[in-house]
Design an enzyme around this catalytic site. Structure first.
Site, PDB file in Angstrom:
ATOM      1  CB  ILE A  78       1.808  -7.631   1.878  1.00 51.56           C
ATOM      2  CG1 ILE A  78       0.955  -6.575   2.600  1.00 51.56           C
ATOM      3  CG2 ILE A  78       1.238  -7.946   0.502  1.00 51.56           C
ATOM      4  CD1 ILE A  78       0.792  -5.266   1.837  1.00 51.56           C
ATOM      5  CG  ASP A 124      -1.277   7.555   0.022  1.00 54.13           C
ATOM      6  OD1 ASP A 124      -0.467   8.411  -0.371  1.00 54.13           O
ATOM      7  OD2 ASP A 124      -0.966   6.642   0.816  1.00 54.13           O
ATOM      8  CB  SER A 175      -1.894  -0.327   6.744  1.00 52.50           C
ATOM      9  OG  SER A 175      -2.853  -0.961   5.939  1.00 52.50           O
ATOM     10  CB  CYS A 176      -4.046  -4.967   8.030  1.00 53.90           C
ATOM     11  SG  CYS A 176      -5.228  -3.715   7.576  1.00 53.90           S
TER      12      CYS A 176
HETATM   13  N1  LIG Z   1      -1.734  -7.293  -5.580  1.00 53.13           N
HETATM   14  C1  LIG Z   1      -0.449  -6.997  -5.419  1.00 53.13           C
HETATM   15  N2  LIG Z   1       0.482  -7.452  -6.277  1.00 53.13           N
HETATM   16  C2  LIG Z   1       1.795  -7.167  -6.111  1.00 53.13           C
HETATM   17  N3  LIG Z   1       2.274  -6.429  -5.108  1.00 53.13           N
HETATM   18  C3  LIG Z   1       1.394  -5.948  -4.216  1.00 53.13           C
HETATM   19  C4  LIG Z   1      -0.007  -6.208  -4.317  1.00 53.13           C
HETATM   20  N4  LIG Z   1      -0.640  -5.602  -3.299  1.00 53.13           N
HETATM   21  C5  LIG Z   1       0.311  -4.986  -2.595  1.00 53.13           C
HETATM   22  N5  LIG Z   1       1.531  -5.196  -3.122  1.00 53.13           N
HETATM   23  C6  LIG Z   1       2.821  -4.684  -2.616  1.00 53.13           C
HETATM   24  O1  LIG Z   1       2.627  -4.242  -1.285  1.00 53.13           O
HETATM   25  C7  LIG Z   1       2.786  -2.816  -1.213  1.00 53.13           C
HETATM   26  C8  LIG Z   1       1.755  -2.245  -0.264  1.00 53.13           C
HETATM   27  O2  LIG Z   1       0.471  -2.475  -0.779  1.00 53.13           O
HETATM   28  P1  LIG Z   1      -0.809  -1.713  -0.230  1.00 53.13           P
HETATM   29  O3  LIG Z   1      -0.524  -0.246  -0.299  1.00 53.13           O
HETATM   30  O4  LIG Z   1      -2.028  -2.212  -0.912  1.00 53.13           O
HETATM   31  O5  LIG Z   1      -0.762  -2.215   1.274  1.00 53.13           O
HETATM   32  P2  LIG Z   1      -1.377  -1.682   2.604  1.00 53.13           P
HETATM   33  O6  LIG Z   1      -0.284  -1.259   3.505  1.00 53.13           O
HETATM   34  O7  LIG Z   1      -2.260  -2.788   3.106  1.00 53.13           O
HETATM   35  O8  LIG Z   1      -2.182  -0.403   2.162  1.00 53.13           O
HETATM   36  P3  LIG Z   1      -3.667   0.027   2.449  1.00 53.13           P
HETATM   37  O9  LIG Z   1      -3.912  -0.032   3.910  1.00 53.13           O
HETATM   38  O10 LIG Z   1      -3.693   1.414   1.897  1.00 53.13           O
HETATM   39  O11 LIG Z   1      -4.512  -0.938   1.658  1.00 53.13           O
HETATM   40  C9  LIG Z   1       2.651  -2.319  -2.637  1.00 53.13           C
HETATM   41  O12 LIG Z   1       3.376  -1.123  -2.848  1.00 53.13           O
HETATM   42  C10 LIG Z   1       3.244  -3.476  -3.423  1.00 53.13           C
HETATM   43  O13 LIG Z   1       4.641  -3.397  -3.414  1.00 53.13           O
END
Ligand SMILES: Nc1ncnc2c1ncn2[C@@H]1O[C@H](COP(=O)(O)OP(=O)(O)OP(=O)(O)O)[C@@H](O)[C@H]1O
Length: 421
Positions: free
Chosen positions: A127, A250, A123-124
């Site tokens: 990753i 969620d 979302s930011c």
């Molecule tokens: N610590 C981790 N180890 C392994 N995979 C991860 C990890 N963190 C995130 N992921 C991968 O990235 C995907 C998205 O993670 P996450 O939902 O935390 O991201 P986000 O979009 O930043 O969400 P939010 O804004 O809700 O934190 C997860 O479904 C997973 O596949």
């Protein structure tokens, strides 16, 4: 055009005729009038559309999020522990001020490998999985790096720093993904999390449908007893959040990470963070409708009992090895479906005990749903007699694009490890 004779007699040789060109007046008047009416209709439609967007769940199965319930003043960020200075007017001064608060978490950038493997677009920002060299250079640690997407303005930087401080505020829990450090002295900003290498539970469930040998040491088989084992860990994480006057918002298999020993870790804490700092759920945060409790779909104040509802959907996801909820209902029709008091039928792979648990989570009224504590002890009791031998089996393989359409989620929110096996 109209002609008018002005007082002529028959004997007159010359007669004055006045021509009145009405169309010169009438046609422009009609045109201007039509234009004004059209403008008014367009304006009315626009205003109505704006109101509808605020009042009803969003399009394509993804809802804006309602206000939250049960948050204390402190936990809602008005004196809580996430202090991102709001008065700073430049990114540089904001970073300087916040670096002090995050001093213990700072990781020198040179300790991070330059090789980044993108695993998701979060979302930011992107990753990645990368290596962190601490202590013994021969034994780098694998970490997940969340990078703030660039270019980032003051608001995005504040938000990202707030998310890091939120993790810091939460502290450690074995069923929540752990913060390992950050790089926030200058841009680009990084958040470093422990690497839960096996990835998300949804991909794991899909892989369990396949009869495959994998190289990662994880046994892709799931029994009923293991479903309870994972479920209880998720409940522990939710209880931890509840103790801090928070809720997740969620809960779904895609937001649970799984290790090879079946340790489950809740991730996707973005909504919990936003509720923490704003005291309410922002309309911009989108959540797939099929996991939401009726009060969330109706945009009423939400709370931990909404997580209890979603937990019931999570049990369904596990026991069906990752089937989309309500396969026969279009995502936008889910509220109407629930208003008719319809819930999902018992999947063939699900015991009556487990279905009883799901049904208790899906009670319309929040008050009649079990508390996390009650649910936890019911799961514990059920686990004692649960089958630990029969492996759950679903012969059909998942087509992720089809799954996304039926579940009402975007392809971006799927991690999709499934396809690389
Ligand atoms: N610590 C981790 N180890 C392994 N995979 C991860 C990890 N963190 C995130 N992921 C991968 O990235 C995907 C998205 O993670 P996450 O939902 O935390 O991201 P986000 O979009 O930043 O969400 P939010 O804004 O809700 O934190 C997860 O479904 C997973 O596949």
């Amino acid at each position: 055009m109209a002609r008018k004779l002005l007082e002529c007699s028959l004997s007159d040789k010359l007669c004055v005729v006045r021509e009145q060109q009405y169309e010169i007046i009438i046609i422009p008047t009609i045109l201007v009038g039509t234009f004004l009416i059209l403008l008014a209709v367009i304006l009315w439609l626009f205003i109505r559309g704006q109101r509808a967007q605020q009042q009803s769940p969003g399009l394509q199965g993804i809802a804006p999020v309602p206000p939250s319930r049960g948050l204390s003043w402190e936990a809602a960020g008005h004196g809580g522990s996430v202090f991102v200075p709001l008065k700073e007017t430049s990114v540089e001064s904001l970073l300087r001020t916040t670096t002090h608060a995050l001093a213990k978490l700072q990781v020198p950038r040179e300790q991070l490998s330059e090789v980044l493997e993108q695993i998701h677009s979060g979302s930011c920002g992107a990753i990645y999985r990368t290596k962190m060299y601490t202590g013994d250079p021969a034994k780098p640690k694998s970490v997940v790096l969340k990078a703030l997407k660039e270019p980032a303005g003051l608001h995005e930087v504040q938000d990202f720093l707030g998310r890091i401080q939120f993790y810091q505020h939460l502290g450690k829990h074995e069923n929540l993904v752990q913060l390992q450090g950050c790089c926030t002295e200058e841009l680009p900003l990084y958040m470093l999390l422990e690497d839960v290498a096996q990835g998300d539970l949804l991909s794991f469930l899909w892989t369990c449908r396949r009869d495959v040998m994998t190289m990662d040491g994880l046994l892709y088989d799931l029994t009923e007893k293991q479903v309870y084992h994972i479920g209880r860990q998720v409940l522990r994480a939710l209880e931890f959040l509840q103790d801090k006057h928070l809720f997740h918002g969620d809960v779904a298999a895609r937001n649970i990470l799984i290790q090879s020993d079946l340790t489950a870790k809740l991730c996707g804490l973005g909504l919990a963070y936003e509720v923490h700092v704003r005291g309410a759920i922002p309309a911009t945060h989108i959540v797939p409708l099929k996991w939401l409790a009726p009060e969330r779909l109706l945009l009423r104040p939400a709370g931990i009992k909404g997580d209890v509802w979603s937990f019931g959907i999570l049990l369904y996801e596990m026991v069906t090895l990752g089937a989309p909820p309500y396969p026969e209902v279009p995502p936008t029709g889910i509220l109407q479906h629930l208003q008719r008091r319809k819930i999902m039928k018992r999947p063939t792979s699900c015991t009556h005990t487990m279905y009883g648990l799901m049904k208790s989570c899906w009670r319309w009224s929040e008050e009649s749903r079990p508390s996390l504590k009650e649910l936890h002890s019911r799961l514990e009791i059920a686990a004692r007699t649960a089958n630990d031998k029969a492996v759950l089996q679903v012969p059909e393989l998942v087509v992720p694009e089809l799954y996304a359409a039926v579940a009402g989620i975007s392809m971006d929110s799927l991690s999709y490890n499934y396809s690389v096996l």
